[in-house]
Design a protein around this motif. Sequence first.
Motif, PDB file in Angstrom:
ATOM      1  N   TYR A   1      34.705  38.893  38.659  1.00 30.74           N
ATOM      2  CA  TYR A   1      33.529  38.096  39.016  1.00 30.74           C
ATOM      3  C   TYR A   1      32.286  38.963  38.952  1.00 30.74           C
ATOM      4  O   TYR A   1      32.368  40.175  38.794  1.00 30.74           O
ATOM      5  N   GLU A   2      31.145  38.338  39.166  1.00 30.29           N
ATOM      6  CA  GLU A   2      29.901  39.111  39.235  1.00 30.29           C
ATOM      7  C   GLU A   2      28.983  38.559  40.316  1.00 30.29           C
ATOM      8  O   GLU A   2      29.002  37.369  40.618  1.00 30.29           O
ATOM      9  N   THR A   3      28.188  39.474  40.852  1.00 29.49           N
ATOM     10  CA  THR A   3      27.215  39.104  41.877  1.00 29.49           C
ATOM     11  C   THR A   3      25.846  38.907  41.225  1.00 29.49           C
ATOM     12  O   THR A   3      25.664  39.233  40.051  1.00 29.49           O
ATOM     13  N   LEU A   4      24.902  38.422  42.008  1.00 30.08           N
ATOM     14  CA  LEU A   4      23.556  38.219  41.455  1.00 30.08           C
ATOM     15  C   LEU A   4      22.891  39.558  41.156  1.00 30.08           C
ATOM     16  O   LEU A   4      22.189  39.721  40.165  1.00 30.08           O
ATOM     17  N   VAL A   5      23.107  40.510  42.060  1.00 27.18           N
ATOM     18  CA  VAL A   5      22.506  41.841  41.874  1.00 27.18           C
ATOM     19  C   VAL A   5      23.607  42.885  42.028  1.00 27.18           C
ATOM     20  O   VAL A   5      24.667  42.602  42.581  1.00 27.18           O
ATOM     21  N   THR A   6      23.319  44.078  41.543  1.00 26.19           N
ATOM     22  CA  THR A   6      24.299  45.161  41.683  1.00 26.19           C
ATOM     23  C   THR A   6      23.562  46.480  41.867  1.00 26.19           C
ATOM     24  O   THR A   6      22.345  46.552  41.703  1.00 26.19           O
ATOM     25  N   TYR A   7      24.319  47.508  42.219  1.00 27.91           N
ATOM     26  CA  TYR A   7      23.693  48.818  42.400  1.00 27.91           C
ATOM     27  C   TYR A   7      23.377  49.426  41.034  1.00 27.91           C
ATOM     28  O   TYR A   7      24.151  49.273  40.087  1.00 27.91           O
ATOM     29  N   LYS A   8      22.258  50.127  40.985  1.00 30.07           N
ATOM     30  CA  LYS A   8      21.831  50.718  39.713  1.00 30.07           C
ATOM     31  C   LYS A   8      22.541  52.058  39.534  1.00 30.07           C
ATOM     32  O   LYS A   8      22.276  53.011  40.289  1.00 30.07           O
TER      33      LYS A   8
ATOM     34  N   LEU B   1      41.902  29.119  44.315  1.00 31.03           N
ATOM     35  CA  LEU B   1      41.020  29.968  43.507  1.00 31.03           C
ATOM     36  C   LEU B   1      41.546  31.402  43.476  1.00 31.03           C
ATOM     37  O   LEU B   1      41.357  32.128  42.494  1.00 31.03           O
ATOM     38  N   ASN B   2      42.206  31.792  44.540  1.00 33.73           N
ATOM     39  CA  ASN B   2      42.857  33.101  44.559  1.00 33.73           C
ATOM     40  C   ASN B   2      43.961  33.154  43.503  1.00 33.73           C
ATOM     41  O   ASN B   2      44.129  34.154  42.815  1.00 33.73           O
ATOM     42  N   LYS B   3      44.656  32.017  43.351  1.00 35.43           N
ATOM     43  CA  LYS B   3      45.755  31.985  42.365  1.00 35.43           C
ATOM     44  C   LYS B   3      45.231  31.858  40.943  1.00 35.43           C
ATOM     45  O   LYS B   3      45.814  32.399  40.014  1.00 35.43           O
ATOM     46  N   GLN B   4      44.165  31.082  40.799  1.00 34.45           N
ATOM     47  CA  GLN B   4      43.619  30.852  39.455  1.00 34.45           C
ATOM     48  C   GLN B   4      42.130  31.169  39.435  1.00 34.45           C
ATOM     49  O   GLN B   4      41.301  30.262  39.435  1.00 34.45           O
ATOM     50  N   PRO B   5      41.790  32.445  39.439  1.00 29.79           N
ATOM     51  CA  PRO B   5      40.367  32.786  39.482  1.00 29.79           C
ATOM     52  C   PRO B   5      39.651  32.465  38.172  1.00 29.79           C
ATOM     53  O   PRO B   5      40.264  32.484  37.107  1.00 29.79           O
ATOM     54  N   SER B   6      38.379  32.147  38.265  1.00 33.12           N
ATOM     55  CA  SER B   6      37.557  31.982  37.078  1.00 33.12           C
ATOM     56  C   SER B   6      36.164  32.514  37.409  1.00 33.12           C
ATOM     57  O   SER B   6      35.402  31.879  38.128  1.00 33.12           O
ATOM     58  N   GLY B   7      35.888  33.694  36.897  1.00 28.53           N
ATOM     59  CA  GLY B   7      34.597  34.310  37.155  1.00 28.53           C
ATOM     60  C   GLY B   7      33.838  34.523  35.867  1.00 28.53           C
ATOM     61  O   GLY B   7      34.251  34.050  34.800  1.00 28.53           O
ATOM     62  N   THR B   8      32.734  35.254  35.997  1.00 24.92           N
ATOM     63  CA  THR B   8      31.951  35.556  34.798  1.00 24.92           C
ATOM     64  C   THR B   8      32.149  37.017  34.392  1.00 24.92           C
ATOM     65  O   THR B   8      31.479  37.509  33.498  1.00 24.92           O
ATOM     66  N   GLY B   9      33.050  37.728  35.078  1.00 23.96           N
ATOM     67  CA  GLY B   9      33.212  39.161  34.885  1.00 23.96           C
ATOM     68  C   GLY B   9      33.705  39.544  33.499  1.00 23.96           C
ATOM     69  O   GLY B   9      34.172  38.707  32.723  1.00 23.96           O
ATOM     70  N   ALA B  10      33.616  40.833  33.228  1.00 26.05           N
ATOM     71  CA  ALA B  10      34.009  41.335  31.911  1.00 26.05           C
ATOM     72  C   ALA B  10      35.512  41.229  31.679  1.00 26.05           C
ATOM     73  O   ALA B  10      35.979  41.364  30.546  1.00 26.05           O
ATOM     74  N   TYR B  11      36.269  41.016  32.749  1.00 25.91           N
ATOM     75  CA  TYR B  11      37.729  40.878  32.624  1.00 25.91           C
ATOM     76  C   TYR B  11      38.190  39.572  33.239  1.00 25.91           C
ATOM     77  O   TYR B  11      37.622  39.114  34.236  1.00 25.91           O
ATOM     78  N   ARG B  12      39.215  39.000  32.623  1.00 28.55           N
ATOM     79  CA  ARG B  12      39.809  37.773  33.162  1.00 28.55           C
ATOM     80  C   ARG B  12      41.256  38.062  33.573  1.00 28.55           C
ATOM     81  O   ARG B  12      41.904  38.941  32.967  1.00 28.55           O
TER      82      ARG B  12
END
Lengths: 340, 577
Positions: B58-65, B218-229
């Motif tokens: 998944y991804e958050t709105l902001v992240t650490y630089k 959602l824990n069983k079937q996650p769907s995020g925008t992250g670089a990995y699925r």
Amino acid sequence: MLNFIVRRLIQIPLVMLALSVLIVALTMLLTPAQRAAGYIRSDQQAAQLERIIRDRGLDQPFPVQYGKWLQSTLQGDLGFSKSSGQPVLDTIIERLPNTIELTLVTAIPIILIGVWLGTLSALNKDRFIDQVLRVFAVLGYSLPTFVLGIVLLAVLYGYLGWLPGAGQLEVVNQFAVGDIRRYTGMLGLDALLNGRFDIALDVLRHMIMPALTLIIVSGATILKVMRNNMLEALTSDYVRTARAKGLPERTVNLKHARRNALLSIITLGGFLIIGLLSGSIITETIFAYPGIGQWVAQSALQLDVPSVLGFALLSAIIVVVVSTLTDILYGVVDPRVRFD
Amino acid sequence: MKKIALLSSLLFAAAVASTAQAAVAKDTLVVQWANDVPTLDPAATYDTASGSIVENLYETLVTYKGASIRELEPLLATKWAISNGGKTYTFDLRKNVKFHSGNTMTCADAEYTFERNLVTNAAESGNWFFAESLLGTGANAGDDKSITWARIDRAVECNRAGQLVFTLPKVDPAFLSKMAYAGQSVVDRQHAIKVGEWKGTEADWKNWIGKDLQGSNLNKQPSGTGAYRLVRRDANAILAQAFDGYWGKKPAIKNVIVQKVPELAARQQAFLRGDADLIETGGRANIEEQLKGKPGVVVVDNLPNTVASAFFMNQNIKDPSRLGSGKLDGRGIPANFFSDVNVRRAFANSFNYAQYIRDVQNGKGKQRTMLLPDSFPGYDAKVKTYKYDPKQAEAYFKRAWGGNVWKNGFTLNASYRAGNVASQTAMEILKKNVEALNPKFRVNIQPKEWSAMLNDSKAGKEPMIIIGWAPDYADPDNFMYTFYSSNGYYYPRANWKDAQVDKWLEQARNTTNAATRNRLYSLVGQRAYEQSPFILIPAGIGVIAHRDNLVGVSARAYNPMTSFSDTGTFWKDLSKK
């Protein structure tokens, strides 16, 4: 014989009910806070301790908690396992076949090798082969499983590189295994049924070290008991009578003496299978084998009460079923038992 | 029988002979951890193992630089604006971002995500600190009846321009860093509803209040925008693959496998043979004794540590059974024994900080000036620290309680978490040094089960304990308020109240001016030095080990708020040679 079997089968639900009361009562020995702590993974979460106790009804009286647990259990809901991240029942369904597969691979060699070597040792009493086997037996049952497992891992995997390390599959097969259609839940067997011999062989290779550990430790016990039983049988009156009748030595030893010596091995074998099916906790943990034992070790450490309860219930079922089967088998081998 | 034995031997030989060790492929990352991963649902993520997976799916709105924990940069947001005197945050969201399900991310997904976090706010989750920002309380609607659907709905909204707008009841300078927490990752609304999660409307919101989502669909079937699925998850492994539809740069590593291997020896063998790229190493001692200098192993040392730990000296002990005689007669202590600052300073001067660093941290430790990680904003290195000084300790003990402490002695009962060797050693160091000052001084130390210690210390029953805090988000408030405020989470354990400190901490909470906040935290640190409510335990220096073909791991890239004990980076920033 049929009456005997029916009588034993009728006892199963009654024993199960009594066990369930005992198991839930035992968990109630822990305070609500202790049980709630199983849901907490960081100091920060501890702020929510009271909420967890209240939400889960952990402060309610025993009859209420038992009633709720029994009701949901009868509906097939054993609760959520924090230690596996899925429902307890799903965890059991996923892991039990792995343990059964390991038991199948292990139990038969343990009993056959133990019986064979025990007989060999007794028939060669005080000779060189007997001395060697006795040393092996002493080493086998006195060596802690933990030490043996680590040594095997360090030598066969770490040093020699003959066998794969912990887990159930090589990395390359981890991704491929998703294509295997599951019939039994036993990965090796299912891979065979799918015609994926490479995966089946990989599973088998990963089972060698845990199986070897169990075979050495438990096989040594069977060997020792079998040797003692055989020595006792060989000096008994009926063996002397058989020899006096002029029967060949091989027939006397194997048909007469060994058959009687095997009686207590049936009981011992029953306990062994119960132990293996209930999860070989240390072995599965060392080799990261995804069976019941590894899970229960984790859940006990985390005070994951639903998992511990679910496991206890499963163990109780295994104990009752295997004990019943053992008694039936005993009745088959020794007709006197059927009429007791 | 012999035939069976022969057959078994042949099978064994065949299996052994087939061993062709498959080294880890260049496009695959293998990680071995001791523990399980409790959940892959962001709303329930509040532990390091879950967070380390969730932050890659998944991804958050902001992240650490980069490695900085002081600077934030956009991730799913492209920019943000703060208005209304610091109480309104408006985020522009990235366009053309796909979820793993194929759905396109819109503002409705983000709104659903944060409302879901506020609605559920389960006891086991970390959403309490998010709710504090948006609702003014860490409680959920089940515990605080003033929380209504209307309040939750108003707190997070999408405006007509498709921007995500948060409306805070009051200024919260920590809000942005809270948004970088993996638990605030944006989830796929359509997918979540499809798999049976909350529908996102008022109609069924009450059914989801306080609901524990660790085992959610959602824990069983996650769907995020992250670089990995997520590809698959079984009893001992989590398998992820690079997501083809990822909006950002394509990751170099295609496959990631996180295996659960509880036994350290097994993990270590796999690591040394190159079958695992990263393992849970068991800490500095094990790295230095077993891994350092071995072929193929790289050790990255001197990494920041973001945990703060201390001895708590309870000034209002609420359990008579822990007080002995309850008097200053040598056989116990009064309930307010630690309310005399001389006692606290004497104890602080009795702890041998250098010995602890040498014995427990293998020489790799650092004394901090305040209970705040030194890499955090607000940390003031100039604040004084206590040193092991038996003469000074004796002087303070002689002054304490009108001289009665020195004259009559005391018996103190102190506890540490059972099995925690570092805490046990710290307690033993303190005990030895205090008892050496005066034969009438006695410190009884005892291990306590964690749950009992949590419960008893929270109820103010423990005279002295050791406990630490790891950050939820990289803001000094998360530590300073927790430890030093009389409204802070740890207050019942120490019962130290200083009106001026409380005022400074509230001021720091209500201003976004970094310089002002730094000055306030420095003042709190100085005051805490003078009043010595805690004995600060030196912080260990972080160290990790990885295989030498793994690229992207370094002290320069390491962010202690990311991937925790692994590389301090996201998987997408790693490659292999």
